[in-house]
Design a protein around this motif. Structure first.
Motif, PDB file in Angstrom:
ATOM      1  N   ASP A 151      51.995  -2.052 -22.481  1.00  0.00           N
ATOM      2  CA  ASP A 151      53.611  -2.140 -23.092  1.00  0.00           C
ATOM      3  C   ASP A 151      52.468  -0.889 -23.615  1.00  0.00           C
ATOM      4  O   ASP A 151      52.222  -0.237 -23.581  1.00  0.00           O
ATOM      5  CB  ASP A 151      53.478  -3.181 -23.781  1.00  0.00           C
ATOM      6  N   PHE A 152      54.072   0.182 -24.231  1.00  0.00           N
ATOM      7  CA  PHE A 152      53.785   1.375 -25.221  1.00  0.00           C
ATOM      8  C   PHE A 152      54.547   1.152 -26.313  1.00  0.00           C
ATOM      9  O   PHE A 152      55.669   1.889 -26.589  1.00  0.00           O
ATOM     10  CB  PHE A 152      54.345   2.476 -23.702  1.00  0.00           C
ATOM     11  N   ASP A 153      53.317   0.595 -27.479  1.00  0.00           N
ATOM     12  CA  ASP A 153      54.191   0.715 -28.887  1.00  0.00           C
ATOM     13  C   ASP A 153      53.212   1.970 -29.290  1.00  0.00           C
ATOM     14  O   ASP A 153      52.866   1.746 -30.432  1.00  0.00           O
ATOM     15  CB  ASP A 153      54.300  -0.277 -29.102  1.00  0.00           C
ATOM     16  N   PRO A 154      53.844   2.829 -29.518  1.00  0.00           N
ATOM     17  CA  PRO A 154      52.370   3.508 -30.865  1.00  0.00           C
ATOM     18  C   PRO A 154      52.794   3.347 -32.310  1.00  0.00           C
ATOM     19  O   PRO A 154      51.375   4.848 -32.647  1.00  0.00           O
ATOM     20  CB  PRO A 154      54.189   5.100 -30.681  1.00  0.00           C
ATOM     21  N   TYR A 155      53.083   2.616 -32.885  1.00  0.00           N
ATOM     22  CA  TYR A 155      52.708   2.754 -34.056  1.00  0.00           C
ATOM     23  C   TYR A 155      51.882   1.897 -34.437  1.00  0.00           C
ATOM     24  O   TYR A 155      50.963   1.228 -33.528  1.00  0.00           O
ATOM     25  CB  TYR A 155      53.821   1.297 -34.783  1.00  0.00           C
ATOM     26  N   PHE A 160      44.073   6.780 -39.284  1.00  0.00           N
ATOM     27  CA  PHE A 160      45.530   6.517 -38.781  1.00  0.00           C
ATOM     28  C   PHE A 160      46.731   6.512 -39.402  1.00  0.00           C
ATOM     29  O   PHE A 160      46.548   6.955 -41.086  1.00  0.00           O
ATOM     30  CB  PHE A 160      45.227   4.891 -39.238  1.00  0.00           C
ATOM     31  N   LEU A 161      47.185   7.543 -38.705  1.00  0.00           N
ATOM     32  CA  LEU A 161      47.770   8.970 -39.558  1.00  0.00           C
ATOM     33  C   LEU A 161      49.225   7.887 -39.282  1.00  0.00           C
ATOM     34  O   LEU A 161      50.209   8.736 -38.178  1.00  0.00           O
ATOM     35  CB  LEU A 161      48.736  10.133 -38.992  1.00  0.00           C
ATOM     36  N   THR A 162      49.557   6.825 -40.179  1.00  0.00           N
ATOM     37  CA  THR A 162      50.759   5.607 -39.679  1.00  0.00           C
ATOM     38  C   THR A 162      52.113   6.464 -40.415  1.00  0.00           C
ATOM     39  O   THR A 162      52.880   6.028 -39.717  1.00  0.00           O
ATOM     40  CB  THR A 162      50.166   4.961 -40.311  1.00  0.00           C
ATOM     41  N   GLY A 163      51.617   7.164 -41.544  1.00  0.00           N
ATOM     42  CA  GLY A 163      53.058   7.921 -41.954  1.00  0.00           C
ATOM     43  C   GLY A 163      53.974   8.330 -41.070  1.00  0.00           C
ATOM     44  O   GLY A 163      55.001   8.442 -40.736  1.00  0.00           O
ATOM     45  N   LEU A 164      53.073   9.257 -40.897  1.00  0.00           N
ATOM     46  CA  LEU A 164      53.233  10.010 -39.254  1.00  0.00           C
ATOM     47  C   LEU A 164      54.325  10.231 -38.222  1.00  0.00           C
ATOM     48  O   LEU A 164      55.411   9.930 -38.035  1.00  0.00           O
ATOM     49  CB  LEU A 164      52.340  11.429 -38.848  1.00  0.00           C
ATOM     50  N   ALA A 165      53.370   8.880 -37.384  1.00  0.00           N
ATOM     51  CA  ALA A 165      54.327   7.717 -36.460  1.00  0.00           C
ATOM     52  C   ALA A 165      55.544   7.050 -36.537  1.00  0.00           C
ATOM     53  O   ALA A 165      55.887   7.521 -36.422  1.00  0.00           O
ATOM     54  CB  ALA A 165      52.827   7.093 -36.423  1.00  0.00           C
ATOM     55  N   ARG A 166      55.490   6.341 -38.520  1.00  0.00           N
ATOM     56  CA  ARG A 166      56.618   5.934 -38.509  1.00  0.00           C
ATOM     57  C   ARG A 166      58.249   7.899 -38.895  1.00  0.00           C
ATOM     58  O   ARG A 166      59.207   7.640 -37.973  1.00  0.00           O
ATOM     59  CB  ARG A 166      56.688   5.460 -39.379  1.00  0.00           C
ATOM     60  N   GLN A 167      57.672   8.626 -39.565  1.00  0.00           N
ATOM     61  CA  GLN A 167      58.570   9.177 -39.168  1.00  0.00           C
ATOM     62  C   GLN A 167      59.134  10.220 -37.977  1.00  0.00           C
ATOM     63  O   GLN A 167      59.594  10.419 -37.711  1.00  0.00           O
ATOM     64  CB  GLN A 167      57.963  10.505 -40.381  1.00  0.00           C
ATOM     65  N   MET A 168      57.550  10.262 -36.760  1.00  0.00           N
ATOM     66  CA  MET A 168      58.811  11.506 -35.815  1.00  0.00           C
ATOM     67  C   MET A 168      59.508   9.855 -35.152  1.00  0.00           C
ATOM     68  O   MET A 168      60.623  10.202 -34.371  1.00  0.00           O
ATOM     69  CB  MET A 168      57.077  10.921 -34.640  1.00  0.00           C
TER      70      MET A 168
END
Length: 446
Positions: A359-363, A397-405
């Motif tokens: 599966d593909f979940d980028p978070y 881990f750039l989690t905040g950026l992934a969320r914004q994207m």
């Protein structure tokens, strides 16, 4: 993004907004600049602030980045996500020819890089060691990496420390333990692997960590009772067929190829060990991000959009067809369709239907990082009890950026960064990562 692993653990962090740079910093981090010196994150556990505060209801936490106020712009900041002039448009991205690279490859096939103003050349590599060496040398712009690799490279566990950021997760699940057919009647559980020669793709991989987790549950010591050998994924099927290895834990399509060629059977999907576990990731060096912040965001968004396309069940057949091309995976599309749809024969005479086989979940959940560093401690890659799991995750881990994207693409990503992780033999509590490895060692003896 759905959440295949179950419960969400909203753990709060004490943070404050810096008046100089407008970023969020951990209030207990002092002046440690982990972007340039992560050695401070591997230290005595005494005096560590405990993560015990739980939020009720919906958490609106933002990712915390530990970095110098002088560094600008912050790649995790949401305020600079509007279209900006790209510092660089012609890029080279490394990938290994495995299905884990699907978001990077599909972003090329679907024209998403061009959509975001980028001209991308995909550079095929043969091994993870080659990827690591290329990243440290700065040969390319960005990299497809195993999720533990940015942590290991940033900490300097196998080379000099070199800061790498994990921008997003490329795939969850998507691997299996495949065993040579000659052992079909013998292997039923982890205890049956004793004496085997088992191939893994890299030491700092989820494959290695999950295999160790599985073997240990059967009281099989991965460093004494079996022989682990590192092989490039494309070499494993042939060596399984010639008898040079007894088993392998590897990404697709190699498990399905082993079945198709009649040399092995799929003993266990890794999602059976940890549903929703991370595998590969999209990464770039801190230096490259600092020099190309707008390009980095554009590239990251293209890959997250590619991931979103690949995740939809109705697209899986098309994904398989496109990835079969010679410039991508160069594998028959029926093999890839077995992987992508989760409808496959496993080599034991059984036909299985596992829709989230891959599966593909980028978070990038930061609890992923906590689990990895806890296992680094368990197996001696980091000193036991001297790791600041939180600081390492917050820096890499750039989690905040992934969320914004994801929000920009109309998705509804999680608003928090940590959750409980439910594995086959236990449950990982990210509020107490320092206790996890000692508990495992006490239970199994190692």
């Amino acid at each position: 993004m759905n959440r295949p692993n179950g419960s969400i653990l909203p753990i709060s962090k004490t943070s404050k907004i810096c008046p100089n740079c407008g970023r969020s910093h951990l209030s207990n981090s002092g002046n440690i600049n982990l972007s340039t010196d992560l050695s401070a994150a591997v230290r005595s556990a005494s005096g560590r602030v405990k993560r015990r505060q739980f939020l009720t209801g919906a958490a609106a936490s933002t990712a915390v980045i530990l970095s110098n106020c002088s560094r600008s712009p912050d790649p995790e900041s949401g305020e600079n996500l509007s279209p900006k002039r790209l510092e660089k448009t012609r890029l080279k991205i490394a990938f290994l020819p495995i299905t884990c690279a699907t978001p990077i490859l599909m972003s090329q096939s679907l024209g998403l890089y061009k959509k975001y103003g980028l001209d991308v050349e995909l550079v095929r590599m043969n091994s993870w060691n080659q990827v690591q060496e290329s990243a440290i040398a700065g040969n390319l712009d960005a990299y497809h990496m195993l999720s533990p690799m940015p942590i290991a490279i940033s900490l300097g566990l196998q080379s000099r420390p070199f800061p790498i950021k994990l921008a997003c997760i490329e795939n969850i699940n998507g691997n299996a333990i495949t065993v040579a057919n000659k052992h079909r009647d013998k292997v039923k559980g982890p205890e049956d692997f004793k004496g085997f020669r088992i191939a893994i793709p890299f030491i700092y991989s989820m494959h290695n960590l999950l295999l160790r987790y599985y073997l240990a549950a059967g009281k099989v010591h991965p460093d004494r009772d079996v022989e682990l050998v590192i092989l490039p994924p494309p070499d494993m099927v042939n060596k399984l067929g010639t008898g040079e290895i007894d088993a392998m834990i590897v990404a697709e399509p190699f498990n399905q190829l082993a079945v198709a060629r009649g040399v092995g059977f799929i003993h266990l999907l890794t999602r059976e060990l940890w549903p929703g576990h991370p595998c590969c990731s999209f990464t770039a060096s801190q230096d490259w991000i600092d020099r190309n912040p707008n390009t980095f965001r554009a590239l990251n968004q293209a890959i997250i959009e590619g991931s979103s396309y690949a995740r939809l069940a109705q697209n899986r057949g098309e994904v398989a067809r496109r990835l079969s091309a010679s410039e991508y995976l160069n594998v028959r599309d029926d093999i890839l369709r077995d992987v992508m749809t989760g409808q496959f024969v496993d080599g034991t005479g059984q036909t299985r239907d596992v829709p989230d086989r891959i599966d593909f979940d980028p978070y990038p959940w930061k609890s992923f990082s906590y689990w990895m560093t806890s296992q680094f401690e368990r197996w001696g890659y980091l000193p036991l009890g001297q790791t600041d799991h939180e600081a390492i995750a917050d820096d890499i881990f750039l989690t905040g950026l992934a969320r914004q994207m994801a929000k920009q693409l109309g998705r509804q990503p999680p608003t928090i960064t940590l959750r409980y992780e439910n594995l086959k033999f236990d449950r990982f509590d990210p509020s107490e990562p320092e206790n996890y490895a000692p508990q495992q060692i006490k239970k199994y003896g190692f």
